[in-house]
Design a protein around this motif. Sequence first.
Motif, PDB file in Angstrom:
ATOM      1  N   ARG A  83       0.826  -1.209   0.000  1.00 48.69           N
ATOM      2  CA  ARG A  83       0.000   0.000   0.000  1.00 48.69           C
ATOM      3  C   ARG A  83       0.862   1.262   0.000  1.00 48.69           C
ATOM      4  O   ARG A  83       0.587   2.219  -0.725  1.00 48.69           O
TER       5      ARG A  83
ATOM      6  N   ARG B 134      -6.841  -8.716   2.909  1.00 47.24           N
ATOM      7  CA  ARG B 134      -5.567  -8.224   3.463  1.00 47.24           C
ATOM      8  C   ARG B 134      -4.934  -9.272   4.367  1.00 47.24           C
ATOM      9  O   ARG B 134      -3.737  -9.524   4.302  1.00 47.24           O
TER      10      ARG B 134
ATOM     11  N   TYR C 163      -3.276  -7.452  -6.265  1.00 50.13           N
ATOM     12  CA  TYR C 163      -3.630  -6.510  -5.188  1.00 50.13           C
ATOM     13  C   TYR C 163      -3.977  -5.133  -5.750  1.00 50.13           C
ATOM     14  O   TYR C 163      -5.031  -4.565  -5.454  1.00 50.13           O
ATOM     15  N   ASN C 164      -3.076  -4.589  -6.557  1.00 48.90           N
ATOM     16  CA  ASN C 164      -3.307  -3.233  -7.056  1.00 48.90           C
ATOM     17  C   ASN C 164      -4.554  -3.153  -7.924  1.00 48.90           C
ATOM     18  O   ASN C 164      -5.334  -2.205  -7.812  1.00 48.90           O
TER      19      ASN C 164
ATOM     20  N   PHE D 166       0.642   0.114 -12.155  1.00 53.14           N
ATOM     21  CA  PHE D 166       0.085   1.441 -12.458  1.00 53.14           C
ATOM     22  C   PHE D 166       0.138   1.739 -13.947  1.00 53.14           C
ATOM     23  O   PHE D 166      -0.818   2.247 -14.526  1.00 53.14           O
TER      24      PHE D 166
ATOM     25  N   GLU E 143      -2.640  10.859   0.240  1.00 50.43           N
ATOM     26  CA  GLU E 143      -1.259  10.427   0.453  1.00 50.43           C
ATOM     27  C   GLU E 143      -0.435  10.432  -0.822  1.00 50.43           C
ATOM     28  O   GLU E 143       0.695   9.958  -0.826  1.00 50.43           O
TER      29      GLU E 143
ATOM     30  N   ALA F 176      -7.413  -1.016  -6.192  1.00 51.74           N
ATOM     31  CA  ALA F 176      -7.598   0.270  -6.865  1.00 51.74           C
ATOM     32  C   ALA F 176      -9.056   0.433  -7.274  1.00 51.74           C
ATOM     33  O   ALA F 176      -9.639   1.508  -7.156  1.00 51.74           O
TER      34      ALA F 176
ATOM     35  N   ILE G  51      -9.677  13.341 -12.688  1.00 54.05           N
ATOM     36  CA  ILE G  51     -10.812  12.541 -13.154  1.00 54.05           C
ATOM     37  C   ILE G  51     -12.074  13.380 -13.382  1.00 54.05           C
ATOM     38  O   ILE G  51     -12.895  13.019 -14.209  1.00 54.05           O
TER      39      ILE G  51
ATOM     40  N   ALA H 275     -11.265   1.705  -4.594  1.00 56.54           N
ATOM     41  CA  ALA H 275     -10.966   3.050  -4.072  1.00 56.54           C
ATOM     42  C   ALA H 275     -11.197   4.078  -5.185  1.00 56.54           C
ATOM     43  O   ALA H 275     -12.330   4.505  -5.421  1.00 56.54           O
TER      44      ALA H 275
ATOM     45  N   SER I 192      -2.435  -0.526 -15.801  1.00 60.19           N
ATOM     46  CA  SER I 192      -3.811  -0.103 -15.495  1.00 60.19           C
ATOM     47  C   SER I 192      -4.092   1.243 -16.141  1.00 60.19           C
ATOM     48  O   SER I 192      -5.213   1.499 -16.576  1.00 60.19           O
TER      49      SER I 192
ATOM     50  N   HIS J  55       0.469   7.667  -6.523  1.00 57.76           N
ATOM     51  CA  HIS J  55      -0.683   8.530  -6.823  1.00 57.76           C
ATOM     52  C   HIS J  55      -0.211   9.976  -6.907  1.00 57.76           C
ATOM     53  O   HIS J  55       0.736  10.373  -6.235  1.00 57.76           O
TER      54      HIS J  55
ATOM     55  N   GLN K 218      -4.950  12.864  -6.825  1.00 54.76           N
ATOM     56  CA  GLN K 218      -5.719  11.615  -6.787  1.00 54.76           C
ATOM     57  C   GLN K 218      -6.034  11.179  -5.362  1.00 54.76           C
ATOM     58  O   GLN K 218      -7.122  10.683  -5.084  1.00 54.76           O
TER      59      GLN K 218
HETATM   60  C1  HEM Z   1      -6.160   3.947  -2.893  1.00 55.55           C
HETATM   61  C2  HEM Z   1      -7.559   7.398  -5.957  1.00 55.55           C
HETATM   62  C3  HEM Z   1      -5.426   5.087  -9.607  1.00 55.55           C
HETATM   63  C4  HEM Z   1      -3.975   1.635  -6.538  1.00 55.55           C
HETATM   64  C5  HEM Z   1      -6.713   5.080  -3.417  1.00 55.55           C
HETATM   65  C6  HEM Z   1      -7.468   6.036  -2.646  1.00 55.55           C
HETATM   66  C7  HEM Z   1      -7.859   7.005  -3.498  1.00 55.55           C
HETATM   67  C8  HEM Z   1      -7.360   6.671  -4.810  1.00 55.55           C
HETATM   68  C9  HEM Z   1      -8.702   8.220  -3.149  1.00 55.55           C
HETATM   69  C10 HEM Z   1      -7.827   5.921  -1.169  1.00 55.55           C
HETATM   70  C11 HEM Z   1      -6.734   6.408  -0.302  1.00 55.55           C
HETATM   71  C12 HEM Z   1      -7.000   6.059   1.144  1.00 55.55           C
HETATM   72  O1  HEM Z   1      -7.533   4.994   1.447  1.00 55.55           O
HETATM   73  O2  HEM Z   1      -6.635   6.868   1.991  1.00 55.55           O
HETATM   74  C13 HEM Z   1      -7.121   7.059  -7.215  1.00 55.55           C
HETATM   75  C14 HEM Z   1      -7.423   7.784  -8.431  1.00 55.55           C
HETATM   76  C15 HEM Z   1      -6.812   7.140  -9.458  1.00 55.55           C
HETATM   77  C16 HEM Z   1      -6.141   5.987  -8.879  1.00 55.55           C
HETATM   78  C17 HEM Z   1      -8.274   9.037  -8.492  1.00 55.55           C
HETATM   79  C18 HEM Z   1      -6.753   7.388 -10.937  1.00 55.55           C
HETATM   80  C19 HEM Z   1      -7.207   8.403 -11.554  1.00 55.55           C
HETATM   81  C20 HEM Z   1      -4.825   3.953  -9.094  1.00 55.55           C
HETATM   82  C21 HEM Z   1      -4.102   2.991  -9.877  1.00 55.55           C
HETATM   83  C22 HEM Z   1      -3.705   2.021  -9.012  1.00 55.55           C
HETATM   84  C23 HEM Z   1      -4.176   2.375  -7.686  1.00 55.55           C
HETATM   85  C24 HEM Z   1      -3.849   3.079 -11.375  1.00 55.55           C
HETATM   86  C25 HEM Z   1      -2.922   0.773  -9.287  1.00 55.55           C
HETATM   87  C26 HEM Z   1      -3.128   0.004 -10.329  1.00 55.55           C
HETATM   88  C27 HEM Z   1      -4.473   1.952  -5.306  1.00 55.55           C
HETATM   89  C28 HEM Z   1      -4.288   1.140  -4.122  1.00 55.55           C
HETATM   90  C29 HEM Z   1      -4.915   1.809  -3.068  1.00 55.55           C
HETATM   91  C30 HEM Z   1      -5.464   3.017  -3.629  1.00 55.55           C
HETATM   92  C31 HEM Z   1      -3.577  -0.205  -4.044  1.00 55.55           C
HETATM   93  C32 HEM Z   1      -5.013   1.342  -1.610  1.00 55.55           C
HETATM   94  C33 HEM Z   1      -6.360   0.732  -1.350  1.00 55.55           C
HETATM   95  C34 HEM Z   1      -6.543   0.278   0.074  1.00 55.55           C
HETATM   96  O3  HEM Z   1      -5.671   0.412   0.910  1.00 55.55           O
HETATM   97  O4  HEM Z   1      -7.624  -0.254   0.343  1.00 55.55           O
HETATM   98  N1  HEM Z   1      -6.658   5.487  -4.727  1.00 55.55           N
HETATM   99  N2  HEM Z   1      -6.350   5.982  -7.525  1.00 55.55           N
HETATM  100  N3  HEM Z   1      -4.851   3.551  -7.789  1.00 55.55           N
HETATM  101  N4  HEM Z   1      -5.192   3.061  -4.984  1.00 55.55           N
HETATM  102 FE1  HEM Z   1      -5.727   4.531  -6.243  1.00 55.55          FE
END
Ligand code: HEM
Length: 231
Positions: free
Chosen positions: A23, A193, A145-146, A219, A37, A150, A47, A153, A222, A30, A34
């Motif tokens: 994570r 998890r 996972y990712n 990333f 963190e 993703a 977006i 979220a 995707s 990000h 986005q």
């Molecule tokens: C978590 C936004 C693209 C992987 C998150 C979170 C947000 C977010 C708001 C939640 C953060 C939190 O829990 O505090 C976005 C946006 C994206 C984007 C707006 C694209 C426009 C991606 C991509 C990947 C990815 C391309 C990987 C392929 C993850 C992962 C988490 C995460 C692994 C953690 C989820 C968790 O802990 O449950 N993202 N993301 N994200 N994102 Fe993204």
Amino acid sequence: HEAVHHDGAHRPGERKGFVQEMRVVAMRLHTKDQAREGKQEESALPITEWRPTRADFLQFLVDSKAVYDFMEGYVAGEASKGNPLFKPFVNTGLERGQALASDIAWFRDELGYQVPEPTEAAQRYIDYLRGLFERSPEAVLCHWYNYYFAHTAGGRMIGRNMENMLFGDGPNAKRFEFYKWERDVKQILDEVRERIDEVAKDWPREVKDACLNETGLAFAYSGTILNNLAK
Ligand code: HEM
């Protein structure tokens, strides 16, 4: 106790388990726009500025389905062969193939769209994953996972924007199955998890690092599928 590694360095999140390590690496990739963190400076179109058509959204669903079908088929196949690496990831509740099949059928049956083939971008990701499964199956867990996390979220935020923009946001608004889970998704994520931490707990540091090192490619690949929408 913490293991001492050949390079003596601790990985961020290590004490909490391997999911937390993955994570931390993911959140660094990000942009600040986005996620809270996010560490990267702006580069991508936010977006809220995406203006794809319904046909683009359908293509995105088709591409997503191709990748999920590949992952879900592979995991089920390996698990049925008794592979302990993938057994915990069958029928987690995160599977998206069937939900996507019904959304795609809705486009065809209700809106009269012809369903396109997956793009070359989706095919390239699948080819990459197939090769990685052969070379380094543990490293695939990073993509798994990712890709799934993703979607729960940022993916859900993107989905709601797309639904509202392309189909309206009134009381009868269209809500796609892709963004619905049979159980509380937070609970599913917690269960998954734990399973990831359990599977990875005895991996040597090199194997964990090889897995973490896939995050950038997760990333990048995707991103090529999100490019159906980011226009
Ligand atoms: C978590 C936004 C693209 C992987 C998150 C979170 C947000 C977010 C708001 C939640 C953060 C939190 O829990 O505090 C976005 C946006 C994206 C984007 C707006 C694209 C426009 C991606 C991509 C990947 C990815 C391309 C990987 C392929 C993850 C992962 C988490 C995460 C692994 C953690 C989820 C968790 O802990 O449950 N993202 N993301 N994200 N994102 Fe993204």
